[in-house]
Scaffold this active site. Structure first.
Site, PDB file in Angstrom:
ATOM      1  N   ASP A 145      43.159  14.242 -29.483  1.00 23.36           N
ATOM      2  CA  ASP A 145      42.872  15.362 -30.083  1.00 23.36           C
ATOM      3  C   ASP A 145      41.988  16.300 -29.230  1.00 23.36           C
ATOM      4  OD1 ASP A 145      41.732  17.275 -32.082  1.00 23.36           O
ATOM      5  OD2 ASP A 145      41.315  15.759 -33.413  1.00 23.36           O
ATOM      6  N   ILE A 146      42.476  17.553 -29.130  1.00 21.54           N
ATOM      7  CA  ILE A 146      41.753  18.507 -28.330  1.00 21.54           C
ATOM      8  C   ILE A 146      40.520  18.911 -28.851  1.00 21.54           C
ATOM      9  CG2 ILE A 146      42.903  20.643 -29.022  1.00 21.54           C
ATOM     10  CD1 ILE A 146      43.180  21.551 -26.229  1.00 21.54           C
TER      11      ILE A 146
ATOM     12  N   ASN B  90      47.834  32.088 -32.633  1.00 21.22           N
ATOM     13  CA  ASN B  90      48.600  33.077 -33.209  1.00 21.22           C
ATOM     14  C   ASN B  90      48.130  34.420 -32.619  1.00 21.22           C
ATOM     15  OD1 ASN B  90      47.341  34.249 -35.402  1.00 21.22           O
ATOM     16  ND2 ASN B  90      47.815  32.242 -36.488  1.00 21.22           N
TER      17      ASN B  90
ATOM     18  N   GLY C 142      48.611  23.740 -36.637  1.00 19.21           N
ATOM     19  CA  GLY C 142      48.651  23.101 -35.654  1.00 19.21           C
ATOM     20  C   GLY C 142      47.414  23.169 -34.943  1.00 19.21           C
ATOM     21  N   VAL C 143      47.477  23.175 -33.649  1.00 19.02           N
ATOM     22  CA  VAL C 143      46.245  23.239 -32.796  1.00 19.02           C
ATOM     23  C   VAL C 143      45.314  24.613 -33.102  1.00 19.02           C
ATOM     24  CG1 VAL C 143      45.442  23.784 -30.408  1.00 19.02           C
ATOM     25  CG2 VAL C 143      47.415  21.943 -30.778  1.00 19.02           C
ATOM     26  N   ASP C 144      45.681  25.592 -33.462  1.00 19.49           N
ATOM     27  CA  ASP C 144      44.968  26.693 -34.025  1.00 19.49           C
ATOM     28  C   ASP C 144      44.003  26.425 -35.171  1.00 19.49           C
ATOM     29  OD1 ASP C 144      44.364  29.369 -33.860  1.00 19.49           O
ATOM     30  OD2 ASP C 144      45.870  30.101 -34.762  1.00 19.49           O
TER      31      ASP C 144
ATOM     32  N   GLY D 228      54.961  22.825 -30.054  1.00 13.14           N
ATOM     33  CA  GLY D 228      54.779  22.370 -31.471  1.00 13.14           C
ATOM     34  C   GLY D 228      55.625  23.421 -32.347  1.00 13.14           C
ATOM     35  N   ILE D 229      55.160  23.955 -33.231  1.00 17.74           N
ATOM     36  CA  ILE D 229      55.851  24.871 -34.205  1.00 17.74           C
ATOM     37  C   ILE D 229      56.458  26.079 -33.679  1.00 17.74           C
ATOM     38  CG2 ILE D 229      54.460  24.310 -35.973  1.00 17.74           C
ATOM     39  CD1 ILE D 229      52.928  27.098 -35.903  1.00 17.74           C
ATOM     40  N   TYR D 230      56.205  26.393 -32.345  1.00 15.56           N
ATOM     41  CA  TYR D 230      56.878  27.387 -31.596  1.00 15.56           C
ATOM     42  C   TYR D 230      58.434  27.115 -30.981  1.00 15.56           C
ATOM     43  CZ  TYR D 230      53.208  30.837 -32.387  1.00 15.56           C
ATOM     44  OH  TYR D 230      52.314  31.835 -33.074  1.00 15.56           O
TER      45      TYR D 230
END
Length: 169
Positions: free
Chosen positions: A10-11, A24, A32-34, A124-126
């Site tokens: 986990d970052i 974004n 996600g990460v954001d 990821g979602i992109y």
């Protein structure tokens, strides 16, 4: 020469001078990460992002660019936000993805950061194919002219870890 390491995890739990956020363009958090970075770092990150939006980035941060904020409650001094491209089957956006890594390292250099933790930007979602995202990330960091001493790619699962490990050789 920059040392590149891989970590599965986990970052938001990494210790580094700077943690890179796959943001974004709004800079105001997301999924996600954001979303994870904004939640774990607390309100100070969002407050800095709002200040950036009110000043230099009124229309948001452009794809391929990077900007830094405080890291809030994360175990880092800064969060470097970069906006990855959405993968397209019709248009080659590889240069924009590579720019995310180069620009993040440029910002890290301006800050004096020596250790930087990256997620797999756009994978990821992109929708960026994982193997290609890993190739672009590793090749770009290896080629970068930077004072950053250590880059850690923090990969969420075994599949991502394997893709990056294959490109690190």
């Amino acid at each position: 020469m920059t040392t590149i390491t891989l970590v599965r995890g986990d970052i938001t739990r990494q210790r580094a001078d700077a943690i890179v956020n796959a943001a974004n363009s709004s800079l105001l958090g997301g999924g996600g990460v954001d979303g994870a970075i904004h939640r774990a770092g607390g309100p100070a990150i969002l407050a800095d992002c709002r200040r950036l939006r009110a000043s230099r980035y009124g229309k948001g941060l452009a794809t391929g660019r990077a900007v830094a904020t405080t890291a809030g409650e994360l175990d880092a001094r800064w969060v470097i936000h970069t906006v990855g491209p959405v993968h397209s089957g019709e248009e080659d956006r590889s240069a924009l993805l590579a720019s995310c890594y180069r620009e993040s390292l440029r910002v890290a250099d301006e800050l004096g950061a020596r250790t930087v933790a990256f997620p797999a930007v756009s994978a990821g979602i992109y929708g960026w194919p994982l193997d290609d995202a890993a190739r672009i990330a590793v090749e770009t960091v290896r080629a970068a002219q930077t004072a950053v001493e250590e880059v850690t790619f923090v990969l969420f699962d075994e599949r991502a870890y394997g893709a990056f490990a294959a490109w690190l050789g």
